[in-house]
Write an enzyme that holds these catalytic residues in place. Structure first.
Site, mmCIF file in Angstrom:
data_model
loop_
_atom_site.group_PDB
_atom_site.id
_atom_site.type_symbol
_atom_site.label_atom_id
_atom_site.label_comp_id
_atom_site.label_asym_id
_atom_site.label_seq_id
_atom_site.Cartn_x
_atom_site.Cartn_y
_atom_site.Cartn_z
ATOM 1 N N ASN A 1 -8.593 4.304 8.095
ATOM 2 C CA ASN A 1 -7.998 3.330 8.765
ATOM 3 C C ASN A 1 -8.293 3.106 10.353
ATOM 4 O O ASN A 1 -8.336 2.120 10.799
ATOM 5 C CB ASN A 1 -6.359 2.856 8.579
ATOM 6 C CG ASN A 1 -5.566 4.237 8.503
ATOM 7 O OD1 ASN A 1 -6.059 5.164 8.091
ATOM 8 N ND2 ASN A 1 -4.835 4.239 9.574
ATOM 9 N N GLN B 1 -7.997 0.201 3.099
ATOM 10 C CA GLN B 1 -8.797 -0.249 4.172
ATOM 11 C C GLN B 1 -10.313 -0.649 3.429
ATOM 12 O O GLN B 1 -10.737 -1.714 3.970
ATOM 13 C CB GLN B 1 -9.168 0.638 5.092
ATOM 14 C CG GLN B 1 -7.675 0.884 6.044
ATOM 15 C CD GLN B 1 -7.358 -0.367 6.721
ATOM 16 O OE1 GLN B 1 -8.238 -1.379 7.191
ATOM 17 N NE2 GLN B 1 -6.241 -0.366 7.199
ATOM 18 N N SER C 1 -3.666 -3.045 -1.045
ATOM 19 C CA SER C 1 -2.439 -3.612 -0.200
ATOM 20 C C SER C 1 -2.818 -5.054 0.153
ATOM 21 O O SER C 1 -4.064 -5.064 1.000
ATOM 22 C CB SER C 1 -1.998 -3.113 0.856
ATOM 23 O OG SER C 1 -1.183 -3.611 1.761
ATOM 24 N N ALA C 2 -2.547 -6.229 -0.224
ATOM 25 C CA ALA C 2 -2.682 -7.483 0.136
ATOM 26 C C ALA C 2 -2.893 -7.857 1.340
ATOM 27 O O ALA C 2 -3.812 -8.652 1.866
ATOM 28 C CB ALA C 2 -1.837 -8.616 -0.873
ATOM 29 N N HIS C 3 -2.136 -7.251 2.265
ATOM 30 C CA HIS C 3 -2.035 -7.998 3.641
ATOM 31 C C HIS C 3 -3.352 -7.517 4.346
ATOM 32 O O HIS C 3 -3.787 -7.841 5.710
ATOM 33 C CB HIS C 3 -0.775 -7.595 4.568
ATOM 34 C CG HIS C 3 -0.547 -6.343 4.793
ATOM 35 N ND1 HIS C 3 -0.737 -6.027 6.178
ATOM 36 C CD2 HIS C 3 -0.244 -5.270 4.293
ATOM 37 C CE1 HIS C 3 -0.328 -4.734 6.280
ATOM 38 N NE2 HIS C 3 -0.266 -4.203 4.945
ATOM 39 N N CYS D 1 1.530 1.913 12.691
ATOM 40 C CA CYS D 1 3.048 2.427 12.908
ATOM 41 C C CYS D 1 3.271 3.483 13.861
ATOM 42 O O CYS D 1 4.350 3.886 14.207
ATOM 43 C CB CYS D 1 3.318 3.018 11.593
ATOM 44 S SG CYS D 1 2.172 4.104 10.585
ATOM 45 N N THR E 1 12.229 -7.158 -10.227
ATOM 46 C CA THR E 1 11.587 -8.471 -10.400
ATOM 47 C C THR E 1 10.627 -8.827 -9.684
ATOM 48 O O THR E 1 10.387 -8.368 -8.503
ATOM 49 C CB THR E 1 12.925 -9.389 -10.066
ATOM 50 O OG1 THR E 1 13.961 -9.201 -10.895
ATOM 51 C CG2 THR E 1 12.659 -10.835 -10.398
ATOM 52 N N GLY F 1 0.865 -1.142 0.028
ATOM 53 C CA GLY F 1 0.014 0.155 0.170
ATOM 54 C C GLY F 1 0.848 1.528 -0.258
ATOM 55 O O GLY F 1 0.754 2.438 -0.765
HETATM 56 N N1 PLP Z 1 -3.175 3.153 3.672
HETATM 57 C C1 PLP Z 1 -4.002 2.721 4.592
HETATM 58 C C2 PLP Z 1 -5.274 3.560 4.562
HETATM 59 C C3 PLP Z 1 -3.489 1.904 5.494
HETATM 60 O O1 PLP Z 1 -4.381 1.509 6.334
HETATM 61 C C4 PLP Z 1 -2.392 1.295 5.274
HETATM 62 C C5 PLP Z 1 -1.749 0.478 6.236
HETATM 63 O O2 PLP Z 1 -2.004 0.438 7.513
HETATM 64 C C6 PLP Z 1 -1.615 1.862 4.249
HETATM 65 C C7 PLP Z 1 -1.831 2.798 3.378
HETATM 66 C C8 PLP Z 1 -0.029 1.244 3.909
HETATM 67 O O3 PLP Z 1 -0.241 -0.139 3.589
HETATM 68 P P1 PLP Z 1 1.061 -1.015 3.641
HETATM 69 O O4 PLP Z 1 1.142 -1.285 4.889
HETATM 70 O O5 PLP Z 1 0.774 -2.160 2.554
HETATM 71 O O6 PLP Z 1 2.224 -0.235 3.215
#
Ligand code: PLP
Length: 378
Positions: free
Chosen positions: A150, A178, A198-200, A324, A236, A69
């Site tokens: 988020n 999100q 973002s996959a996770h 974070c 890659t 992401g």
């Molecule tokens: N954008 C939003 C709204 C998010 O919640 C997050 C991750 O918490 C990100 C971007 C960043 O994604 P990634 O963890 O895959 O770098």
């Protein structure tokens, strides 16, 4: 452990892991190689791109696979702003964006002579379309406003923003990290010109994502190297990650409405339990225009970090908001922007429910709350 932090990350779906395993083992070829091993890897990426395009109702070449992401957001914001700099140096975003967006804009402002307008939000966390219209100038080339926050789950008026931008020939990038997998998405009609995923966040692997970029919209690379991803993102490819993300996306989209209803019921049940254990608590975020799974609560008089530690001691994992920011004593920029007092922002935590959350886990969490609050009040 009772995990209630699905907005931070989610466990890998077993189906996604199984699909990834061959590419972590015998199918290790480099997709750029011309031999058989390379061709097998290339076929896996081509197949994933086609399937991902089908999920998004997009065209395969509109998909740029990235490292997650943050990279998608940086590419969307910095790549589009630089590409259109000759047309104007004014950009618009919102104060409650994720730091992957905020810091990208701050970088452009400090380092590349762009002028940024930071849209405010109301007490629910939503921007006003009138504020957006008032912010736009003939120099504006790009707007970036997320779909769902988020920390609070509040939804922004994506289609309204898109319509305003389209009328004026301004590009619209949307961080859908999100909302993807939680809300239906059809990129052609959703409105934005670029979307980050973002996959996770939807039971895919970490370190994998994509930027969907509307066909015909040029972008400036932010990484420099080879000619991968139609010359838009060198490096890659993370084949296992891309394959895992695709399977996870298919699973999420297949069960999207039932998952939403189930998570909404669990969230309401959790809130009822919180309210009876701590009647002074309140919810931050929009009452209805919100993600079903996210519950951001202020517990006045309680220190949020201590509450998180005490929940953890009882085997419950929640969050102070942006993952974070854990360990930082700064109150959430999102809550402050919504007008929450700093002391109340520091008394706020986020519970986020996922596909794997069970009713038993919610019941157990509720049972443990009175003891935790008793201890904290002492
Ligand atoms: N954008 C939003 C709204 C998010 O919640 C997050 C991750 O918490 C990100 C971007 C960043 O994604 P990634 O963890 O895959 O770098």
């Amino acid at each position: 452990m009772i995990y209630l932090d699905y907005n931070a990350t989610t466990p890998l779906a077993p189906e996604a892991r199984d699909a990834m395993l061959p590419y972590l083992g015998r199918l290790f070829g480099n997709p750029s190689s011309i031999h058989a091993a390379g061709r097998m890897a290339r076929a896996a990426i081509d197949d994933a791109r086609d399937r991902m395009a089908k999920i998004l109702e997009a065209r395969p070449h509109e998909i740029i696979f990235t490292g997650g992401g943050t990279e998608s957001d940086n590419l969307g914001v910095i790549g589009l702003a630089r590409q259109r700099k000759a047309d104007g140096n004014h950009l618009v975003t919102c104060v409650t964006e994720h730091h992957a967006i905020i810091h990208a804009f701050e970088y452009l402002e400090a380092g590349e002579n762009f002028r940024i307008t930071w849209l405010p939000v109301d007490h629910c966390g939503a921007i006003s379309l009138e504020d957006l219209k008032a912010a736009l100038t003939p120099e504006t080339t790009l707007v970036s406003v997320m779909s769902a926050n988020n920390e609070t789950g509040t939804l922004q008026p994506v289609s309204g923003i898109a319509a305003i931008c389209r009328e004026r020939g301004i590009l619209y990038h949307c961080d859908m990290v999100q909302s993807f997998g939680k809300l239906p998405l059809d990129v052609a009609t959703a409105g934005p010109d670029a979307i980050s995923i973002s996959a996770h966040k939807f039971n895919g692997p970490k370190g994998t994502g994509l930027l969907w970029l509307r066909a015909g919209v040029p972008i400036r690379n932010i990484l420099h190297g080879g000619f991968h991803e139609n010359e838009r993102r060198p490096g890659t490819e993370n084949i296992a990650g891309i394959v895992g993300m695709t399977v996870a996306a298919e699973l999420s989209m297949a069960g999207i409405e039932s998952a939403r209803q189930r998570q909404e019921a669990l969230r309401c049940q959790l809130w009822d339990g919180i309210r009876s254990a701590f009647p002074e608590a309140w919810i931050n975020g929009h009452p209805t225009l919100r993600l079903a799974n996210t519950l951001n609560v202020t517990f006045p008089g309680i220190d949020g970090e201590s509450l998180l530690i005490n929940l953890d001691l009882e085997g419950i994992g929640a969050s102070s908001g942006a993952a974070c920011m854990v360990g930082s004593i700064q109150p959430s920029h999102v809550l402050l922007a919504m007008g929450v007092e700093p002391e109340h922002a520091k008394s706020s935590i986020r519970f986020s429910i996922g596909k794997q959350t069970t009713e038993e886990e919610i019941v157990e969490t509720i049972e443990k709350l009175p003891r935790i609050f008793e201890r904290l009040k002492k």
